[in-house]
Write an enzyme that holds these catalytic residues in place. Structure first.
Site, short mmCIF file in Angstrom:
data_model
loop_
_atom_site.label_atom_id
_atom_site.label_comp_id
_atom_site.label_asym_id
_atom_site.label_seq_id
_atom_site.Cartn_x
_atom_site.Cartn_y
_atom_site.Cartn_z
N LYS A 1 0.86 -1.19 0.00
CA LYS A 1 0.00 0.00 0.00
C LYS A 1 0.89 1.23 0.00
O LYS A 1 2.02 1.18 0.50
CB LYS A 1 -0.90 0.02 1.25
CG LYS A 1 -2.11 0.90 1.11
CD LYS A 1 -3.22 0.18 0.37
CE LYS A 1 -4.43 1.05 0.15
NZ LYS A 1 -5.56 0.25 -0.34
P1 NAD Z 1 -12.92 8.44 -2.54
O1 NAD Z 1 -11.93 9.45 -2.18
O2 NAD Z 1 -13.37 8.30 -3.95
O3 NAD Z 1 -14.27 8.63 -1.68
C1 NAD Z 1 -14.31 8.77 -0.29
C2 NAD Z 1 -15.59 9.55 0.03
O4 NAD Z 1 -15.78 9.57 1.42
C3 NAD Z 1 -15.53 11.00 -0.44
O5 NAD Z 1 -16.75 11.32 -1.10
C4 NAD Z 1 -15.34 11.79 0.84
O6 NAD Z 1 -15.91 13.08 0.78
C5 NAD Z 1 -16.07 10.90 1.84
N1 NAD Z 1 -15.58 11.05 3.21
C6 NAD Z 1 -14.30 11.23 3.63
N2 NAD Z 1 -14.27 11.33 4.97
C7 NAD Z 1 -15.53 11.18 5.39
C8 NAD Z 1 -16.14 11.16 6.67
N3 NAD Z 1 -15.43 11.32 7.78
N4 NAD Z 1 -17.49 10.98 6.74
C9 NAD Z 1 -18.22 10.81 5.62
N5 NAD Z 1 -17.70 10.82 4.38
C10 NAD Z 1 -16.38 11.00 4.28
O7 NAD Z 1 -12.34 7.06 -1.97
P2 NAD Z 1 -12.71 5.58 -2.40
O8 NAD Z 1 -11.76 5.14 -3.44
O9 NAD Z 1 -14.18 5.47 -2.63
O10 NAD Z 1 -12.29 4.79 -1.06
C11 NAD Z 1 -13.14 4.73 0.07
C12 NAD Z 1 -12.72 3.56 0.94
O11 NAD Z 1 -12.75 2.35 0.15
C13 NAD Z 1 -11.30 3.64 1.50
O12 NAD Z 1 -11.27 3.02 2.77
C14 NAD Z 1 -10.49 2.80 0.52
O13 NAD Z 1 -9.32 2.26 1.10
C15 NAD Z 1 -11.49 1.71 0.21
N6 NAD Z 1 -11.23 1.01 -1.05
C16 NAD Z 1 -11.22 1.66 -2.25
C17 NAD Z 1 -10.99 0.94 -3.42
C18 NAD Z 1 -11.04 1.59 -4.79
O14 NAD Z 1 -10.99 0.85 -5.79
N7 NAD Z 1 -11.14 2.90 -4.90
C19 NAD Z 1 -10.73 -0.42 -3.36
C20 NAD Z 1 -10.76 -1.06 -2.13
C21 NAD Z 1 -11.02 -0.33 -0.99
#
Ligand code: NAD
Length: 475
Positions: free
Chosen positions: A107
């Site tokens: 990561k």
């Molecule tokens: P992203 O940045 O696209 O979206 C995150 C969203 O959460 C944003 O809209 C942000 O405004 C909101 N947010 C942030 N802090 C917040 C809070 N305290 N309360 C409410 N909303 C909040 O990120 P993502 O890629 O969707 O990732 C989100 C989670 O999923 C992370 O934990 C990431 O590790 C996990 N994840 C993502 C992927 C991927 O393919 N993008 C894959 C596996 C896991």
């Protein structure tokens, strides 16, 4: 309030790991080898911006190299730190093992708020970060393959791929150095929405088994279930969109940085997303009740809660008040180890992160294979499949005329005649992966009297596979 008493994210992962290995028969040495993070590289680099030099801190952590390349996203957030990156790298090891993606776990993260920079500035910063990692083989098609995570997307992945290829001009497999790229830069259909799609497939699989539905104190199917989503970013938006548009679920709550929306009759996800794109948040959205304090909605009545924002949001300070019957961890580590115990005692079923959000790495695996094979999935067989289907249709039509039966419906013909293109193949591979991995967890969950929850079951399956891999290497 009680949050300060909680372990860090990495300690939380270790606690969950320890809970599982206590039920396994591993030698203490092998147990320790699997638990520890192999290496974490910290880099501080300067970029000339706005008339001065700004210094940024980034990390790339390699948890386990029992399989190579290692794989894991790159996160852009101000909260990024070594502990977090190591926890996320460990989860990647177990996630890849659980869904049988042939990678070790890694990561990366950069301490930055991407919203504070212009696009051309972010490009400069990303290219410099990529340079620092690539020159140490921490970005490399056969060593270490990043992907998007919080705060990054296909735009950043395209810059990273281009930077690697500028530094390795004769590497014919250069594009496989990173996944989650745009289609025209070697990406694959279906990657952007893959994690959200995986959450949907995971829930569909859960709702195929009556015993599991009973365990969560629910009945029926996904249709009509009340769902609350935290974080309407890449993962949360796609999961909520697919569940409401394709499975009949009602999105009754959306929690974002600037509060939450609540409406028991269902919220239009697409409309909220458009509002967010225009206004930068959900505040002011006219068609649902706005709560300044997101926790009002996190703790509201619902069937399914999807934390899809960040880690540690369900912790000892609020776990008791969570009312969802089923929680699917779309984010990584949204439930702390302490909260996990509280929720289990309340009878809440938790579909764990290492499985629930594995759709991203699964389709990343397909993208990596596509890049290495230098051909789009389906390109060779699609028309040949269609020609064979046409033969069957022609013969059926000839027979039905001969026997005086009715004609085949146009809908059947057009669906049957359509050979699978890349998107159909990606979805089929993702669906198969999510179903198979769920079944491997479920077999342990139902089959062992000492395993009470899906998370422990997931760890048992994953650790067993990593251990098998180390043993086969003679370690
Ligand atoms: P992203 O940045 O696209 O979206 C995150 C969203 O959460 C944003 O809209 C942000 O405004 C909101 N947010 C942030 N802090 C917040 C809070 N305290 N309360 C409410 N909303 C909040 O990120 P993502 O890629 O969707 O990732 C989100 C989670 O999923 C992370 O934990 C990431 O590790 C996990 N994840 C993502 C992927 C991927 O393919 N993008 C894959 C596996 C896991």
């Amino acid at each position: 309030m009680a949050r300060h008493k909680e372990p860090s994210f990495r300690e939380s992962v270790d606690i969950m790991f320890n809970r599982a290995v206590a039920l396994m028969d591993l030698s203490p040495g092998l147990e320790e080898k699997i638990r520890v993070c192999n290496a974490t590289y910290t880099v501080r680099f300067g970029v000339r911006l706005r008339g001065g030099i700004q210094t940024f801190t980034g990390y790339r952590s390699v948890h386990s190299e029992h399989m190579e390349p290692v794989k894991g996203g790159i996160r852009y957030a101000t909260s990024v730190n070594q502990d977090e990156v190591e926890a996320l790298a460990a989860l990647m090891t177990y996630k890849c093992a659980l869904v049988e993606a042939p990678f070790g776990g890694s990561k990366g993260g950069l301490c930055i708020d991407p919203r504070e920079y212009e696009e051309h500035e972010l490009e400069q910063i990303t290219r410099r970060f990529a340079y620092e990692l690539a020159k140490r083989d921490l970005i490399h098609p056969s060593q270490n393959v990043p992907a998007p995570d919080m705060g990054t997307g296909e735009r950043e992945m395209a810059w990273i791929a281009d930077q690697y290829m500028r530094m390795n001009t004769t590497d014919i497999n250069g594009r496989a150095c990173v996944t989650g790229k745009p289609i025209n830069q070697g990406g694959i259909q279906g990657r952007t929405e893959a994690t959200g799609r995986g959450v949907q497939y995971a829930l569909r699989e859960f709702f195929r088994d009556k015993t599991d539905i009973d365990k969560a104190g629910m009945s029926g199917k996904l249709d009509g279930k009340r769902v609350i989503v935290q974080g309407l970013g890449n993962v949360g938006y796609h999961a909520a969109k697919f569940l409401s548009e394709e499975d009949g679920a009602l999105i009754t709550g959306i929690i974002e940085r600037d509060g939450a929306l609540h409406d028991e009759s269902g919220i239009n996800v697409e409309a909220v997303r458009e509002w967010m794109n225009k206004h930068g948040g959900i505040a002011g959205y006219p068609d649902a009740r706005h709560h300044e304090d997101g926790s009002d909605v996190l703790e509201a009545e619902c069937d399914i809660l999807i934390p899809a924002a960040m880690e540690g949001v369900i912790n000892l300070s609020n776990a008791k008040r969570i009312k969802a019957k089923l929680i699917i961890e779309a984010a990584n580590g949204p439930i702390t180890a302490g909260a996990d115990e509280v929720l289990q005692k309340k009878g809440v079923v938790i579909i764990p992160d290492m499985y629930a959000n594995a759709g991203g790495v699964t389709v990343s695996y397909f993208e990596w294979v596509k890049n290495l094979s230098h051909i789009r999935f389906g390109r060779m067989q699609r028309r040949s499949e269609e020609a064979r289907a046409q033969l069957i249709i022609d013969e059926l039509e000839r027979l039905s005329v001969e026997k005086g039966m009715g004609a085949l419906s146009e809908r059947f013909k057009s669906e049957y005649l359509r050979g699978a293109g890349e998107l159909e193949l990606v979805r089929s591979g993702l669906d198969d992966t999510m179903r198979t991995a769920y079944q491997s967890m479920r077999d342990v969950w139902h089959g062992r009297s000492d395993v009470a929850d899906l998370r422990t079951a997931a760890y048992l399956v994953a650790i067993g596979r990593v251990a098998g891999s180390y043993r086969a290497k003679g370690l």
